[in-house]
Motif scaffolding. Structure first.
Motif, PDB file in Angstrom:
ATOM      1  N   ASN A  27      37.571  15.380  25.967  1.00 17.86           N
ATOM      2  CA  ASN A  27      37.295  15.310  24.544  1.00 17.86           C
ATOM      3  C   ASN A  27      38.620  15.245  23.794  1.00 17.86           C
ATOM      4  N   HIS A  28      38.797  14.226  22.974  1.00 17.95           N
ATOM      5  CA  HIS A  28      40.048  14.046  22.234  1.00 17.95           C
ATOM      6  C   HIS A  28      40.176  15.019  21.062  1.00 17.95           C
ATOM      7  N   ASN A  29      39.128  15.808  20.810  1.00 18.20           N
ATOM      8  CA  ASN A  29      39.164  16.778  19.720  1.00 18.20           C
ATOM      9  C   ASN A  29      39.775  18.105  20.144  1.00 18.20           C
ATOM     10  N   ASN A  30      40.028  18.302  21.424  1.00 23.70           N
ATOM     11  CA  ASN A  30      40.573  19.569  21.904  1.00 23.70           C
ATOM     12  C   ASN A  30      41.972  19.821  21.351  1.00 23.70           C
ATOM     13  N   ARG A  31      42.324  21.093  21.180  1.00 20.05           N
ATOM     14  CA  ARG A  31      43.656  21.479  20.721  1.00 20.05           C
ATOM     15  C   ARG A  31      44.124  22.689  21.501  1.00 20.05           C
ATOM     16  N   ASP A  32      45.448  22.779  21.688  1.00 22.03           N
ATOM     17  CA  ASP A  32      46.094  23.916  22.326  1.00 22.03           C
ATOM     18  C   ASP A  32      46.954  24.628  21.290  1.00 22.03           C
TER      19      ASP A  32
ATOM     20  N   VAL B  87      48.636  21.682  19.097  1.00 20.61           N
ATOM     21  CA  VAL B  87      48.886  20.351  19.647  1.00 20.61           C
ATOM     22  C   VAL B  87      47.667  19.859  20.418  1.00 20.61           C
ATOM     23  N   ALA B  88      47.491  18.542  20.439  1.00 18.86           N
ATOM     24  CA  ALA B  88      46.470  17.933  21.289  1.00 18.86           C
ATOM     25  C   ALA B  88      46.977  17.999  22.726  1.00 18.86           C
ATOM     26  N   PRO B  89      46.090  18.186  23.706  1.00 21.85           N
ATOM     27  CA  PRO B  89      46.532  18.224  25.100  1.00 21.85           C
ATOM     28  C   PRO B  89      47.330  16.971  25.458  1.00 21.85           C
TER      29      PRO B  89
END
Length: 81
Positions: A3-8, A20-22
């Motif tokens: 999923n491109h919506n994930n964030r770290d 940041v995005a993975p």
């Protein structure tokens, strides 16, 4: 496919915390505290349609994660009460 919506939420080299995005090189957001960065990451993911927020410790290891609705929880609870 992820999923491109994930964030770290990761420690920033210059101090504070980055969202940041993975695999991303640039931060989506920066905050002075980890709590503020987590809150901002949740807002970003929710606005993008849901996903995962992974929270890293100062050592870089993932210490917690949070599924933002309507994201797909990779480890849903087994209790269906």
């Amino acid at each position: 496919m992820g999923n491109h919506n994930n964030r770290d939420v990761v420690p920033s080299e210059g101090g504070g915390w980055d969202v940041v995005a993975p695999g991303g090189k640039r931060a989506s957001a920066h905050a002075d505290t980890q709590k503020a960065a987590i809150d901002r990451a949740r807002q970003i993911v929710k606005k993008a349609g849901g996903g995962e927020v992974r929270i890293h410790g100062r050592d870089g290891q993932i210490r917690d994660s949070d599924t933002i609705a309507p994201g797909n929880d990779p480890n849903p609870p087994r209790d269906k009460k």
